[in-house]
Design an enzyme around this catalytic site. Structure first.
Site, mmCIF file in Angstrom:
data_model
loop_
_atom_site.group_PDB
_atom_site.id
_atom_site.type_symbol
_atom_site.label_atom_id
_atom_site.label_comp_id
_atom_site.label_asym_id
_atom_site.label_seq_id
_atom_site.Cartn_x
_atom_site.Cartn_y
_atom_site.Cartn_z
ATOM 1 N N LYS A 118 0.849 -1.199 0.000
ATOM 2 C CA LYS A 118 0.000 0.000 0.000
ATOM 3 C C LYS A 118 0.880 1.243 0.000
ATOM 4 O O LYS A 118 2.068 1.210 0.334
ATOM 5 C CB LYS A 118 -0.933 0.001 1.225
ATOM 6 C CG LYS A 118 -0.235 -0.083 2.584
ATOM 7 C CD LYS A 118 0.374 1.199 3.115
ATOM 8 C CE LYS A 118 1.001 1.044 4.492
ATOM 9 N NZ LYS A 118 1.741 2.265 4.941
ATOM 10 N N ASP B 261 -2.022 -1.656 10.270
ATOM 11 C CA ASP B 261 -2.064 -1.627 8.808
ATOM 12 C C ASP B 261 -2.741 -2.855 8.202
ATOM 13 O O ASP B 261 -2.948 -2.911 6.989
ATOM 14 C CB ASP B 261 -0.643 -1.523 8.229
ATOM 15 C CG ASP B 261 -0.159 -0.088 8.131
ATOM 16 O OD1 ASP B 261 -0.985 0.840 8.271
ATOM 17 O OD2 ASP B 261 1.049 0.118 7.916
#
Length: 279
Positions: free
Chosen positions: A10, A134
């Site tokens: 990401k 995350d």
């Protein structure tokens, strides 16, 4: 059953800390995008009540997020099935790209399907949050605006770009950054719309570049091609392109300087979820 997929990384297009919570964690506001690039993970399900991590990471298996995710799923569901997991790591560790968190989320998503556990998304998100801040974005699997510690996710449609992602020869310890008195931890909260109307920033960048000049050098180099940013708590940096050929030209310069990099495109849906939808 044998199943192979790409566990993606990401980018944080912006990242701000808005305050400290009573539980010791920090609230943040960030915009995530998922890239079509990451570690290759292979799952071989078995009838033996055992989780095996075939790839050696050089530290105890019990400390590995991949193993922890599989065992958490077994404990939560009392599943008696097993799996052998191998991984081809290509993402840099400590680069702010969420590689380890993505691996953990991939385990939860894939084994939920392969073991026929049928846990809903909300349950998987809760499990993921317990493994790391995350992890939820990779379970969500789409571009998203995140608040809380990163677990409150709102899907957002953002234009897809090609990203040149480069990593300098340094690893940035996140815990050290949070202890810095130079880190701004009280940025006023904004709505997503307000964020998008202003120039983007990453609150960690100002601290990182003072301790790791290689990051500043890389950001300055990438500025030749557009606005450059650091992802997460660093040290990987990126710049967006509309055209892959332009990204490749920029990458050639990085190659000459022996700076590690890759080009990837942001996607509307994580490759893990896309692959699982084909089953």
């Amino acid at each position: 059953m044998l199943f192979t997929t790409t566990s993606p990384c990401k980018l944080n297009l912006f990242l701000y800390i808005t305050g400290k919570r009573p539980d010791g964690y920090h609230n943040l506001e960030t915009l995530f995008v998922i890239l079509d690039y990451g570690d290759k993970m292979t799952f071989q399900t078995t009838d033996e009540d055992k989780v095996e991590l075939i790839t050696d990471f050089g530290f105890p298996v019990a400390d590995n997020l991949i193993y922890k995710a599989a065992m958490l799923l077994k404990k939560t569901t009392n599943c008696q099935k097993g799996v052998k997991i191998s991984i081809d790591k290509v993402l840099p560790q400590g680069g702010g790209l969420g590689g380890g968190s993505g691996n953990a989320a991939t385990v939860l998503l894939v084994l939920n399907k392969l073991w026929n556990l049928n846990l809903d998304k909300a349950t998987l998100l809760k499990l993921g949050t317990s493994l790391g801040a995350d992890v939820p974005i990779f379970i969500q699997g789409t571009s998203a605006y995140a608040t809380g510690i990163g677990e409150i996710l709102t899907e957002v449609k953002v234009p897809n770009h090609y990203y040149l992602v480069a990593t300098p020869d340094c690893k940035v310890p996140t815990k050290l950054l949070f202890s810095s008195d130079k880190l701004v931890k009280n940025t006023p909260s904004k709505t997503l719309e307000e964020h998008l109307k202003t120039s983007h920033d990453n609150c960690f960048t100002h601290v990182v570049v003072q301790e790791y000049p290689q990051v500043q050098t890389l950001l300055d180099l990438l500025k030749k091609y557009g606005k450059s940013y650091m992802s997460g708590s660093g040290s990987s940096c990126f710049v967006a392109f509309d055209d892959i050929d332009h990204a490749k030209c920029a990458q050639k310069e990085l190659n000459k300087l022996k700076i590690s990099s890759f080009i990837a495109k942001s996607v509307d849906l994580s490759p893990v979820i896309a692959d699982l939808n084909k089953l």
